[in-house]
Design a protein around this motif. Structure first.
Motif, mmCIF file in Angstrom:
data_model
loop_
_atom_site.group_PDB
_atom_site.id
_atom_site.type_symbol
_atom_site.label_atom_id
_atom_site.label_comp_id
_atom_site.label_asym_id
_atom_site.label_seq_id
_atom_site.Cartn_x
_atom_site.Cartn_y
_atom_site.Cartn_z
ATOM 1 N N GLY A 1 15.946 -94.084 63.565
ATOM 2 C CA GLY A 1 15.717 -93.752 62.161
ATOM 3 C C GLY A 1 16.729 -92.776 61.611
ATOM 4 O O GLY A 1 16.870 -92.642 60.392
ATOM 5 N N TYR A 2 17.464 -92.077 62.485
ATOM 6 C CA TYR A 2 18.494 -91.148 62.017
ATOM 7 C C TYR A 2 19.767 -91.878 61.595
ATOM 8 O O TYR A 2 20.598 -91.321 60.883
ATOM 9 C CB TYR A 2 18.822 -90.108 63.096
ATOM 10 C CG TYR A 2 17.686 -89.150 63.323
ATOM 11 C CD1 TYR A 2 17.390 -88.161 62.392
ATOM 12 C CD2 TYR A 2 16.881 -89.244 64.456
ATOM 13 C CE1 TYR A 2 16.326 -87.293 62.578
ATOM 14 C CE2 TYR A 2 15.815 -88.374 64.657
ATOM 15 C CZ TYR A 2 15.549 -87.403 63.708
ATOM 16 O OH TYR A 2 14.487 -86.541 63.897
ATOM 17 N N TYR A 3 19.910 -93.118 62.056
ATOM 18 C CA TYR A 3 21.032 -93.933 61.589
ATOM 19 C C TYR A 3 20.777 -94.298 60.129
ATOM 20 O O TYR A 3 19.677 -94.706 59.769
ATOM 21 C CB TYR A 3 21.178 -95.215 62.428
ATOM 22 C CG TYR A 3 22.286 -96.106 61.933
ATOM 23 C CD1 TYR A 3 23.560 -96.029 62.479
ATOM 24 C CD2 TYR A 3 22.073 -97.003 60.890
ATOM 25 C CE1 TYR A 3 24.581 -96.828 62.013
ATOM 26 C CE2 TYR A 3 23.086 -97.802 60.407
ATOM 27 C CZ TYR A 3 24.338 -97.712 60.971
ATOM 28 O OH TYR A 3 25.365 -98.504 60.492
ATOM 29 N N ILE A 4 21.784 -94.149 59.290
ATOM 30 C CA ILE A 4 21.642 -94.477 57.867
ATOM 31 C C ILE A 4 22.458 -95.732 57.562
ATOM 32 O O ILE A 4 23.676 -95.759 57.777
ATOM 33 C CB ILE A 4 22.102 -93.312 56.973
ATOM 34 C CG1 ILE A 4 21.182 -92.103 57.160
ATOM 35 C CG2 ILE A 4 22.147 -93.730 55.505
ATOM 36 C CD1 ILE A 4 21.616 -90.859 56.401
ATOM 37 N N ALA A 5 21.766 -96.762 57.079
ATOM 38 C CA ALA A 5 22.445 -97.973 56.616
ATOM 39 C C ALA A 5 22.783 -97.773 55.139
ATOM 40 O O ALA A 5 21.887 -97.640 54.309
ATOM 41 C CB ALA A 5 21.550 -99.193 56.805
ATOM 42 N N LEU A 6 24.068 -97.713 54.831
ATOM 43 C CA LEU A 6 24.483 -97.459 53.456
ATOM 44 C C LEU A 6 24.084 -98.614 52.546
ATOM 45 O O LEU A 6 24.013 -99.771 52.967
ATOM 46 C CB LEU A 6 26.003 -97.249 53.398
ATOM 47 C CG LEU A 6 26.517 -96.012 54.150
ATOM 48 C CD1 LEU A 6 28.042 -95.982 54.134
ATOM 49 C CD2 LEU A 6 25.954 -94.740 53.538
ATOM 50 N N GLU A 7 23.796 -98.279 51.294
ATOM 51 C CA GLU A 7 23.368 -99.292 50.318
ATOM 52 C C GLU A 7 24.519 -100.244 49.991
ATOM 53 O O GLU A 7 25.671 -99.991 50.293
ATOM 54 C CB GLU A 7 22.881 -98.597 49.043
ATOM 55 C CG GLU A 7 21.636 -97.735 49.232
ATOM 56 C CD GLU A 7 20.410 -98.539 49.639
ATOM 57 O OE1 GLU A 7 20.234 -99.650 49.098
ATOM 58 O OE2 GLU A 7 19.660 -98.078 50.504
ATOM 59 N N GLY A 8 24.157 -101.315 49.296
ATOM 60 C CA GLY A 8 25.134 -102.360 48.997
ATOM 61 C C GLY A 8 25.122 -103.379 50.113
ATOM 62 O O GLY A 8 24.359 -103.278 51.069
#
Length: 502
Positions: free
Chosen positions: A195-202
């Motif tokens: 959950g600490y991994y952030i998938a960037l928007e777009g």
């Protein structure tokens, strides 16, 4: 910032992290920067090749992940390096988006319906999104990612059906997710910590144009003075916290860091930015640094996972798959991501059935007669020991037995071997089950000497960058890039503060 003009900085590694650090320092006015690259080429785990024709094949990084706030995407967009329309907004599920143009085959030759595949893949995406968005129920948080997915699937309406096809497709989804995680199995990956991994928007999977990732590398290289990068310079040891030694009445000013290459060439520096892969650190960190690294950093190197993901490119003399087919996916009756199989397999057994870890074979942009297979983990490492011809023949047998189509012999085989490449020793980082992700990523990124530990020592002697040091963007090229910028900024701030205090 005049003090920065005299500071000597050595960057170890010319991948995205090292190049980003060097470009940032050059733009800030640093004059004495040397990049030492062990390989004969730059780019690290980015490796654009042209083995079959004038068109590119990516042996390493393939996509730009996410758009909003992604500096690599921005560079590609500004340079007109992207393929229009070649993006997908599907969240972290699977190494690329599954579409109706993927042909799924069961063992024995039966093609599975697109509707059934979509049902299972949609559920899998929903369940993995819960983990990546830190929305797991408390009872699932202590589990491995594989165990959580099994438990959640068992409670879903799809599992209630007596149709075992859905269970088989779910195993394929887990096997495919192993490629995203660079792990031998999802039973080795933490469910709560991802959950600490952030998938960037777009769009999440953004494809580069005919120049591939090399076109991004070329942008960096144009921003660096010629001669700054020295290739074929593997580093043997890094001596830090060196003190001035008086000789009679004279004392020679001494740089606190000395970098010694394998050929015994010595580079003195005020600061060294180490950007080697976590795989290389796992093998060499204990002996590379003198004095030894602090326990917190050695523990982080040991605890974080670093896995291998390989690609198998098959070039045929003619296309044998339908025009509307984007990939041929292999669904086993008993796959390696079935928990019963994973927990019971001996080393001899999984080595004999290494090919079961291949998820399938995808079409390759600009190569109408080429397919690409993905394989990960311990099976990938075993595959790397085999001859190209044996791997190619095995893949052709799989394609024939699963599809029933008339598959010709393969004419050329190209295999990435990141696990045995001494400059990488793997592909990218994952967070194992029962590991505290933030603690270990931050410990790995902490510069030396550690704050308040050695007050009389010069600050920021040894800095660390690379995708493994980024809490939120590990595994990605933008994570590597941002980590290099982060470490350069530490030095820029240091010399800005020095100038202000003078």
């Amino acid at each position: 910032m005049s003090a920065s003009r005299d500071a000597k900085v050595v960057v170890v590694g010319a991948g995205f992290a090292g190049l980003a650090a060097a470009v940032s320092l050059v733009q800030a006015g640093f004059q004495h920067i040397q990049i030492l690259e062990a390989n004969g080429r730059v780019g690290g785990r980015v490796h654009t090749t042209r083995p079959f024709s004038k068109n590119i094949i990516e042996l390493g990084a393939n996509w730009i992940h996410g758009q909003d706030g992604n500096p690599i995407f921005q560079l590609a967009k500004e340079g007109d390096l992207l393929v229009e329309g070649m993006t997908s907004s599907k969240v972290m599920c699977l190494p690329r988006s599954v579409t109706p143009r993927d042909y799924f085959f069961k063992q024995g030759g039966k093609q599975l319906s697109a509707e059934t595949v979509d049902q299972v893949c949609s559920l899998f995406s929903k369940l993995t999104s819960k983990a990546f968005e830190s929305e797991l129920e408390d009872r699932h948080r202590p589990l491995s990612l594989g165990s959580y997915l099994d438990a959640a699937f068992a409670e879903s309406p799809l599992a209630a059906s007596e149709d075992s096809e859905r269970q088989r497709i779910f195993e394929w989804c887990k096997r495919s997710e192993c490629t995203d995680e660079a792990s031998s199995s999802l039973y080795e990956v933490s469910a709560s910590q991802i959950g600490y991994y952030i998938a960037l928007e777009g769009g999440f999977f953004n494809s580069l144009g005919p120049g591939g990732y090399q076109a991004i590398l070329d942008i960096f290289l144009k921003r660096l003075p010629s001669g700054m990068i020295l290739n074929n310079k593997p580093v043997k040891s890094i001596h830090w916290d060196l003190k001035e030694k008086s000789q009679g009445t004279e004392s020679r000013e001494m740089h606190p860091v000395k970098v010694i290459c394998e050929n015994d060439e010595i580079f003195e520096a005020d600061h060294v930015i180490v950007t080697v892969s976590l795989g290389v650190l796992k093998q060499q960190a204990a002996a590379m640094f003198k004095p030894a690294l602090p326990k917190s950093k050695l523990d982080a190197i040991e605890r974080l996972g670093f896995g291998t993901v390989d690609k198998i490119f098959l070039c045929f003399s003619e296309r044998f798959w339908p025009e509307d087919c984007a990939g041929i996916q292999l669904v086993w009756d008993e796959g390696p991501e079935d928990k019963s199989v994973y927990t019971s397999q001996t080393e001899e057994a999984w080595k004999e059935t290494w090919f079961k870890k291949i998820c399938g074979f995808d079409t390759v942009a600009r190569h109408p007669t080429v397919l690409c297979g993905w394989i990960t983990g311990r099976e990938a490492l075993h595959m790397e020991t085999l001859q190209d011809s044996e791997v190619g023949d095995t893949c052709v047998r799989l394609l024939r037995s699963f599809t029933g189509w008339s598959v010709p012999d393969v004419s050329q085989v190209l295999i990435s071997r990141w696990g045995c490449d001494p400059c990488t020793l793997g592909s990218y980082t994952f967070v194992p089950h029962n590991v505290n992700a933030v603690k270990e990523h931050e410990a790995l990124a902490a510069p030396l000497p550690l704050q308040n530990k050695v007050p009389e020592s010069k600050p920021l002697q040894v800095l660390f960058a690379g995708e493994a040091t980024h809490v939120n963007f590990y595994t990605t090229t933008h994570g590597a890039y941002l980590s290099g910028v982060r470490e350069a900024q530490r030095l820029i701030n240091l010399y800005t503060d020095k100038t202000l205090s003078q």
